[in-house]
Scaffold this motif. Structure first.
Motif, mmCIF file in Angstrom:
data_model
loop_
_atom_site.group_PDB
_atom_site.id
_atom_site.type_symbol
_atom_site.label_atom_id
_atom_site.label_comp_id
_atom_site.label_asym_id
_atom_site.label_seq_id
_atom_site.Cartn_x
_atom_site.Cartn_y
_atom_site.Cartn_z
ATOM 1 N N VAL A 193 -6.121 1.950 2.723
ATOM 2 C CA VAL A 193 -4.831 1.248 2.668
ATOM 3 C C VAL A 193 -3.853 1.947 1.720
ATOM 4 O O VAL A 193 -4.199 2.288 0.592
ATOM 5 C CB VAL A 193 -5.055 -0.220 2.240
ATOM 6 N N HIS B 299 4.005 -5.116 1.129
ATOM 7 C CA HIS B 299 4.332 -5.514 2.509
ATOM 8 C C HIS B 299 5.656 -6.261 2.562
ATOM 9 O O HIS B 299 5.846 -7.154 3.389
ATOM 10 C CB HIS B 299 3.206 -6.353 3.088
ATOM 11 N N GLU C 129 1.516 4.230 10.261
ATOM 12 C CA GLU C 129 2.111 3.366 9.245
ATOM 13 C C GLU C 129 2.835 2.198 9.888
ATOM 14 O O GLU C 129 3.253 2.252 11.032
ATOM 15 C CB GLU C 129 3.082 4.186 8.376
ATOM 16 N N ARG C 130 2.915 1.135 9.134
ATOM 17 C CA ARG C 130 3.661 -0.054 9.528
ATOM 18 C C ARG C 130 4.507 -0.496 8.356
ATOM 19 O O ARG C 130 4.178 -0.231 7.209
ATOM 20 C CB ARG C 130 2.710 -1.197 9.881
ATOM 21 N N PHE D 92 -4.969 -5.007 -0.012
ATOM 22 C CA PHE D 92 -3.774 -4.738 0.787
ATOM 23 C C PHE D 92 -2.698 -4.096 -0.085
ATOM 24 O O PHE D 92 -2.808 -4.060 -1.310
ATOM 25 C CB PHE D 92 -3.253 -6.012 1.462
ATOM 26 N N ASP E 245 -10.090 -7.643 7.984
ATOM 27 C CA ASP E 245 -9.263 -6.465 8.249
ATOM 28 C C ASP E 245 -8.207 -6.721 9.335
ATOM 29 O O ASP E 245 -8.530 -7.244 10.400
ATOM 30 C CB ASP E 245 -10.133 -5.287 8.709
ATOM 31 N N THR E 246 -6.994 -6.286 9.065
ATOM 32 C CA THR E 246 -5.942 -6.331 10.079
ATOM 33 C C THR E 246 -6.394 -5.615 11.347
ATOM 34 O O THR E 246 -6.116 -6.063 12.460
ATOM 35 C CB THR E 246 -4.661 -5.650 9.535
ATOM 36 N N TYR E 247 -7.120 -4.523 11.184
ATOM 37 C CA TYR E 247 -7.533 -3.726 12.341
ATOM 38 C C TYR E 247 -8.542 -4.446 13.239
ATOM 39 O O TYR E 247 -8.760 -4.027 14.368
ATOM 40 C CB TYR E 247 -8.095 -2.377 11.881
ATOM 41 N N SER F 256 -7.446 -4.667 4.519
ATOM 42 C CA SER F 256 -8.759 -4.141 4.848
ATOM 43 C C SER F 256 -9.768 -4.715 3.860
ATOM 44 O O SER F 256 -9.393 -5.439 2.930
ATOM 45 C CB SER F 256 -8.763 -2.616 4.831
ATOM 46 N N GLN G 155 3.701 -8.532 7.667
ATOM 47 C CA GLN G 155 3.650 -7.079 7.486
ATOM 48 C C GLN G 155 2.433 -6.623 6.685
ATOM 49 O O GLN G 155 2.252 -5.434 6.433
ATOM 50 C CB GLN G 155 4.916 -6.593 6.757
ATOM 51 N N PHE H 218 -8.061 3.306 8.779
ATOM 52 C CA PHE H 218 -7.550 1.956 8.499
ATOM 53 C C PHE H 218 -8.165 1.320 7.261
ATOM 54 O O PHE H 218 -7.639 0.342 6.736
ATOM 55 C CB PHE H 218 -7.745 1.035 9.716
ATOM 56 N N PHE I 282 -0.962 -5.267 5.670
ATOM 57 C CA PHE I 282 -2.029 -4.486 6.310
ATOM 58 C C PHE I 282 -3.267 -4.610 5.433
ATOM 59 O O PHE I 282 -3.376 -3.999 4.374
ATOM 60 C CB PHE I 282 -1.611 -3.029 6.485
#
Ligand SMILES: Nc1nc2c(c(=O)[nH]1)N[C@H]1C(S)=C(S)[C@@H](COP(=O)(O)O)O[C@H]1N2
Ligand SMILES: [Mo]
Length: 416
Positions: A234, A175, A64-65, A172, A250-252, A185, A181, A231, A183
């Protein structure tokens, strides 16, 4: 910590009875051998009866973030930003940077977002339940095994009356209004609208193991993508954007991750004794993550430490691997399900609560074996999977950023 202690505890339960039945505890080697030979359905059923298969929500490993993490916000704030079922909303809107056509976007701005009540309305007709293992492509052990419930995302997409120029979905979660922040996908629209036969739908998930999805697990609602690494799933989901962009966002992707990787098949040890007395059968257990390739076998190889392996065979394909026993589906499912029972209408289970096939893709399979007749000495013990295409781990996809699947090893000393 990522590694779930509960997963370990449950696994011990799963395999304990199995070995008791084989007479490992203090019975003669001969008797063990005959018990092994007589290994029959009764024993397998009993092993299954002990199985705590699902991971309770609170025992999942977590990735988690967020600062602060959304579910740690005070209740008043959670109510305000829509992170409680009472106030949760989802925007399903067109991408302003491309030209998607949809007749009925849903948004807070327009005053018609999808609410939790709205989601429950859809659930009355469309709710689905299925098994899925949560696993991070960057972590070598799964985070947890769950029974997830939700509404297929396509039911919400169709409610927005999309017409044309839609090739992808971006999505997403909450955030803290801080772009850094976010995240993000994304998925191709095709994967959302249609499932390969035998696979499960991408869904808006609100329950895990029969209980409301907790804040820590991504509640009130998270995306759940059955065949993908974690990932794509979400948490604290708030926004879905229909886009004509063909590219992922995607953030990833930022950290060199292969964002199109579907789940790999691989095996991990659980019970791996570092020492044993000569003559005693040595129980070894583990689990396999069943990826897109399915699972046909789990295998073990015991190699004397002084037996070096040729460098041109890094995956030990020429080693004398031996099959372990893949355990049958449990009859008691654990995971804090009432009475350890599965609810009705779980995908790919029949009316009697038995799975239509086992092992099942994108889930967990437990395995066990006994090592016998080892001479005193030091050994390397390895395990691997063979998928339904007959391909041995870590092939056909050995690259680590597509999901961890190296062949695991432990050291074993057999003492005179
Ligand atoms: N909003 C949000 N969703 C997220 C993440 C995140 O940091 N923020 N992490 C993702 C990653 S990388 C993984 S592996 C899974 C882990 O799910 P879990 O914490 O429920 O086990 O959540 C995914 N969903
Ligand atoms: Mo992850």
């Amino acid at each position: 910590m990522f590694l779930s202690g509960e997963l370990h505890r449950q696994h011990l339960e799963v395999t304990r009875r199995y070995f008791l039945q084989l007479g490992v505890a203090g019975v003669s080697a001969l008797k063990v051998q005959s018990a092994w030979a007589e290994l029959d359905q009764t024993i397998l059923d009993e092993a299954a009866a002990d199985m705590g298969y699902f991971t309770p929500q609170a025992e999942f490993g977590t990735v988690e973030r967020g600062d602060p993490l959304p579910y740690t916000l005070p209740l008043t704030k959670r109510l305000e930003v829509g992170l409680e079922r009472k106030t949760w909303t989802l925007d399903v809107v067109p991408d302003p940077n491309s030209n998607p056509e949809m007749e009925h976007p849903m948004s807070r701005e327009k005053g018609n977002p999808l609410t939790f009540d709205g989601l429950m309305k859809l659930a009355e007709k469309h709710a689905v339940r299925f098994l899925k293992i949560m696993t991070c492509n960057n972590i070598s052990t799964p985070l947890g095994m769950g029974l997830w419930e939700g509404v297929p995302l396509r039911n919400v997409i169709w409610a927005t009356r999309p017409k044309a120029n839609i090739r992808r979905l971006f999505y997403f979660g909450h955030h803290n209004n801080d772009p850094k922040q976010m995240f993000r996908s994304s998925l191709p629209i095709g994967r959302v609208l249609e499932d390969p036969p035998g696979d499960n739908p991408v869904m808006l998930c609100y329950k895990l193991n029969g209980q409301w999805l907790s804040g820590k697990r991504g509640g009130p609602v998270r995306m759940l993508v059955p065949d993908a690494y974690g990932f794509k799933s979400v948490k604290w989901l708030k926004t879905v954007i229909l886009t004509n962009d063909f590219r992922a966002n995607d953030t990833y992707a930022d950290a060199n991750n292969d964002i199109d990787s579907w789940m790999k098949t691989m095996s991990r040890f659980h019970l791996r004794p570092d020492k044993a007395k000569v003559g005693e059968p040595i129980p070894v257990t583990g689990w396999a993550q069943v990826g897109v390739g399915g699972l046909s076998k789990v295998q073990i190889w015991v190699n004397p430490k002084d037996n070096p392996w040729p460098e041109d065979d890094p995956y030990f394909t020429k080693a004398p691997w031996r099959d372990a026993t893949i355990l049958p589906p449990p009859t008691s499912w654990g995971g804090d399900l009432p009475g350890g029972r599965l609810p009705a209408n779980v995908r790919f289970f029949d009316r009697n609560g038995r799975p239509e096939r086992w092992p099942m893709r994108y889930t967990l399979a437990h395995w066990a074996t006994l090592l016998k007749d080892l001479k005193p000495g030091a050994y390397d013990v390895r395990c691997r999977t063979i998928d339904e295409n007959g391909i041995a781990q870590p092939m056909p996809r050995p690259f680590r950023k597509s999901g961890r699947n190296t062949i695991q090893r432990f050291s074993l000393a057999v003492e005179a």
